[in-house]
Design a protein around this motif. Structure first.
Motif, PDB file in Angstrom:
ATOM      1  N   LYS A   1      -5.208  21.443   4.079  1.00  0.00           N
ATOM      2  CA  LYS A   1      -5.134  22.849   4.496  1.00  0.00           C
ATOM      3  C   LYS A   1      -5.145  23.771   3.272  1.00  0.00           C
ATOM      4  CE  LYS A   1      -2.736  22.075   8.865  1.00  0.00           C
ATOM      5  NZ  LYS A   1      -1.490  22.247   9.612  1.00  0.00           N
ATOM      6  N   GLY A   2      -4.494  23.354   2.200  1.00  0.00           N
ATOM      7  CA  GLY A   2      -4.512  24.139   0.959  1.00  0.00           C
ATOM      8  C   GLY A   2      -5.917  24.266   0.395  1.00  0.00           C
ATOM      9  N   VAL A   3      -6.669  23.175   0.425  1.00  0.00           N
ATOM     10  CA  VAL A   3      -8.059  23.212  -0.049  1.00  0.00           C
ATOM     11  C   VAL A   3      -8.882  24.137   0.851  1.00  0.00           C
ATOM     12  CG1 VAL A   3     -10.145  21.843  -0.402  1.00  0.00           C
ATOM     13  CG2 VAL A   3      -7.939  20.930  -1.102  1.00  0.00           C
ATOM     14  N   GLN A   4      -8.656  24.060   2.162  1.00  0.00           N
ATOM     15  CA  GLN A   4      -9.371  24.936   3.103  1.00  0.00           C
ATOM     16  C   GLN A   4      -9.113  26.405   2.777  1.00  0.00           C
ATOM     17  OE1 GLN A   4      -7.843  23.659   6.890  1.00  0.00           O
ATOM     18  NE2 GLN A   4      -8.967  21.717   6.839  1.00  0.00           N
ATOM     19  N   GLN A   5      -7.861  26.745   2.476  1.00  0.00           N
ATOM     20  CA  GLN A   5      -7.519  28.133   2.159  1.00  0.00           C
ATOM     21  C   GLN A   5      -8.192  28.593   0.875  1.00  0.00           C
ATOM     22  OE1 GLN A   5      -3.249  28.087   2.216  1.00  0.00           O
ATOM     23  NE2 GLN A   5      -3.145  28.061   4.452  1.00  0.00           N
TER      24      GLN A   5
ATOM     25  N   GLU B   1       0.860  -1.186   0.000  1.00  0.00           N
ATOM     26  CA  GLU B   1       0.000   0.000   0.000  1.00  0.00           C
ATOM     27  C   GLU B   1       0.893   1.232   0.000  1.00  0.00           C
ATOM     28  OE1 GLU B   1      -3.342   0.805  -0.172  1.00  0.00           O
ATOM     29  OE2 GLU B   1      -2.643   2.858   0.072  1.00  0.00           O
ATOM     30  N   LYS B   2       0.603   2.168  -0.876  1.00  0.00           N
ATOM     31  CA  LYS B   2       1.449   3.358  -0.988  1.00  0.00           C
ATOM     32  C   LYS B   2       1.231   4.339   0.155  1.00  0.00           C
ATOM     33  CE  LYS B   2      -1.765   5.906  -3.840  1.00  0.00           C
ATOM     34  NZ  LYS B   2      -2.021   6.614  -5.061  1.00  0.00           N
ATOM     35  N   ASN B   3       0.064   4.354   0.756  1.00  0.00           N
ATOM     36  CA  ASN B   3      -0.260   5.341   1.784  1.00  0.00           C
ATOM     37  C   ASN B   3       0.070   4.845   3.189  1.00  0.00           C
ATOM     38  OD1 ASN B   3      -1.400   7.288  -0.013  1.00  0.00           O
ATOM     39  ND2 ASN B   3      -3.179   5.963  -0.192  1.00  0.00           N
ATOM     40  N   SER B   4       0.439   5.782   4.044  1.00  0.00           N
ATOM     41  CA  SER B   4       0.718   5.440   5.438  1.00  0.00           C
ATOM     42  C   SER B   4      -0.562   5.325   6.255  1.00  0.00           C
ATOM     43  CB  SER B   4       1.630   6.498   6.071  1.00  0.00           C
ATOM     44  OG  SER B   4       0.984   7.757   6.109  1.00  0.00           O
ATOM     45  N   ASN B   5      -1.631   5.960   5.790  1.00  0.00           N
ATOM     46  CA  ASN B   5      -2.906   5.978   6.499  1.00  0.00           C
ATOM     47  C   ASN B   5      -4.042   5.812   5.508  1.00  0.00           C
ATOM     48  OD1 ASN B   5      -2.359   7.080   9.446  1.00  0.00           O
ATOM     49  ND2 ASN B   5      -0.972   8.145   8.055  1.00  0.00           N
ATOM     50  N   LEU B   6      -5.166   5.321   6.000  1.00  0.00           N
ATOM     51  CA  LEU B   6      -6.363   5.196   5.178  1.00  0.00           C
ATOM     52  C   LEU B   6      -6.966   6.571   4.968  1.00  0.00           C
ATOM     53  CD1 LEU B   6      -8.663   3.552   3.829  1.00  0.00           C
ATOM     54  CD2 LEU B   6      -9.725   3.430   6.068  1.00  0.00           C
ATOM     55  N   ASN B   7      -7.153   6.928   3.717  1.00  0.00           N
ATOM     56  CA  ASN B   7      -7.841   8.160   3.364  1.00  0.00           C
ATOM     57  C   ASN B   7      -9.281   7.777   3.043  1.00  0.00           C
ATOM     58  OD1 ASN B   7      -8.815  10.525   2.303  1.00  0.00           O
ATOM     59  ND2 ASN B   7      -7.464  10.547   0.531  1.00  0.00           N
ATOM     60  N   TYR B   8     -10.139   7.903   4.029  1.00  0.00           N
ATOM     61  CA  TYR B   8     -11.554   7.554   3.842  1.00  0.00           C
ATOM     62  C   TYR B   8     -12.184   8.655   3.001  1.00  0.00           C
ATOM     63  CZ  TYR B   8     -16.308   6.113   5.037  1.00  0.00           C
ATOM     64  OH  TYR B   8     -17.607   5.695   4.980  1.00  0.00           O
ATOM     65  N   SER B   9     -12.370   8.389   1.722  1.00  0.00           N
ATOM     66  CA  SER B   9     -12.718   9.426   0.752  1.00  0.00           C
ATOM     67  C   SER B   9     -14.005  10.187   1.079  1.00  0.00           C
ATOM     68  CB  SER B   9     -12.790   8.833  -0.653  1.00  0.00           C
ATOM     69  OG  SER B   9     -13.740   7.796  -0.701  1.00  0.00           O
TER      70      SER B   9
ATOM     71  N   PRO C   1     -10.893  13.401  -7.890  1.00  0.00           N
ATOM     72  CA  PRO C   1     -10.151  14.665  -7.821  1.00  0.00           C
ATOM     73  C   PRO C   1      -9.996  15.134  -6.371  1.00  0.00           C
ATOM     74  CG  PRO C   1     -12.411  15.067  -8.500  1.00  0.00           C
ATOM     75  CD  PRO C   1     -12.243  13.569  -8.418  1.00  0.00           C
ATOM     76  N   LEU C   2      -9.103  16.089  -6.176  1.00  0.00           N
ATOM     77  CA  LEU C   2      -8.915  16.732  -4.890  1.00  0.00           C
ATOM     78  C   LEU C   2     -10.236  17.402  -4.487  1.00  0.00           C
ATOM     79  CD1 LEU C   2      -6.540  17.352  -2.918  1.00  0.00           C
ATOM     80  CD2 LEU C   2      -6.284  19.508  -4.097  1.00  0.00           C
ATOM     81  N   PRO C   3     -10.698  17.331  -3.294  1.00  0.00           N
ATOM     82  CA  PRO C   3     -10.079  16.913  -2.046  1.00  0.00           C
ATOM     83  C   PRO C   3     -10.317  15.450  -1.691  1.00  0.00           C
ATOM     84  CG  PRO C   3     -12.147  17.946  -1.527  1.00  0.00           C
ATOM     85  CD  PRO C   3     -11.996  17.993  -3.034  1.00  0.00           C
ATOM     86  N   VAL C   4     -11.028  14.703  -2.530  1.00  0.00           N
ATOM     87  CA  VAL C   4     -11.337  13.314  -2.186  1.00  0.00           C
ATOM     88  C   VAL C   4     -10.078  12.463  -2.192  1.00  0.00           C
ATOM     89  CG1 VAL C   4     -12.649  11.266  -2.842  1.00  0.00           C
ATOM     90  CG2 VAL C   4     -13.713  13.514  -2.984  1.00  0.00           C
ATOM     91  N   GLN C   5      -9.307  12.530  -3.250  1.00  0.00           N
ATOM     92  CA  GLN C   5      -8.085  11.742  -3.333  1.00  0.00           C
ATOM     93  C   GLN C   5      -6.901  12.691  -3.279  1.00  0.00           C
ATOM     94  OE1 GLN C   5      -8.129   8.887  -6.412  1.00  0.00           O
ATOM     95  NE2 GLN C   5      -6.256   7.927  -5.767  1.00  0.00           N
TER      96      GLN C   5
END
Length: 181
Positions: A165-169, A70-78, A147-151
């Motif tokens: 944080k970039g998406v929040q800004q 798995e490439k990710n260190s954590n689960l990104n629950y989309s 697409p971002l912010p989901v993935q």
């Protein structure tokens, strides 16, 4: 209560009874599996590429062991990502660590490798790190693209939080926002 609401209620009740009834049975089966599985020399490797939810639900008999790449260190629950792209200060809680995935599994049945597969041969997965993993069976559970912010692009927690944080800004700086559901 209308007949439509009663039908929906009955269908939902049926779903929850099946789900909550199945869960204890699965837990007992997993406990039994941990008592009966034992490591053997020359055990065949079942490699699972990616997967998140799909990749971590695997039960193997004696003579096999799982290697999860798995490439990710954590689960990104989309489904959480849009929420955390507007909720500031809680980025760390948007991700679920993979550290406890093998909790309760028999020793030796499971190995997790954080890396990215770059090629697949007839019996090996070649990794971005230069390592390779031999396999007898291969399951590809790499998911889909959103697409971002989901993935998120980052595979590490700090980088993923930075992306959120970039998406929040961007959202905070927006003059007009449309909410479509």
């Amino acid at each position: 209560m209308s007949s439509g609401k009663i039908k929906v209620f009955i269908k939902a009740l049926g779903f929850f009874v099946l789900h909550f009834g199945r869960s204890p049975v699965q837990r007992v089966a997993a406990c039994g599996h941990s008592w009966t599985w034992h490591s053997t020399p020359g055990a065949q490797k079942v490699v699972v590429l990616g997967g998140s939810f799909a990749g971590i639900e695997l039960t193997l008999p004696t003579g096999y062991k799982a290697v999860w790449i798995e490439k990710n260190s954590n689960l990104n629950y989309s489904f959480n990502s849009p929420r955390f792209s507007v909720l500031t200060g809680h980025e760390q809680t948007a991700f679920i660590p993979y550290d406890g995935v093998a909790k309760g599994a028999p020793p030796g049945i499971f190995a997790r490798i954080q890396d990215r597969a770059v090629a697949i041969t007839e019996n090996q997965v070649l990794l971005a790190s230069g390592d390779h993993v031999e396999y007898a069976y291969l399951a590809i559970e790499t998911g889909s693209f959103q697409p971002l912010p989901v993935q998120l692009v980052s595979t590490e927690l700090n980088g993923a939080c930075h992306e959120l944080k970039g998406v929040q800004q961007i959202i905070m700086a927006s003059q007009k926002i449309a909410i479509i559901y």
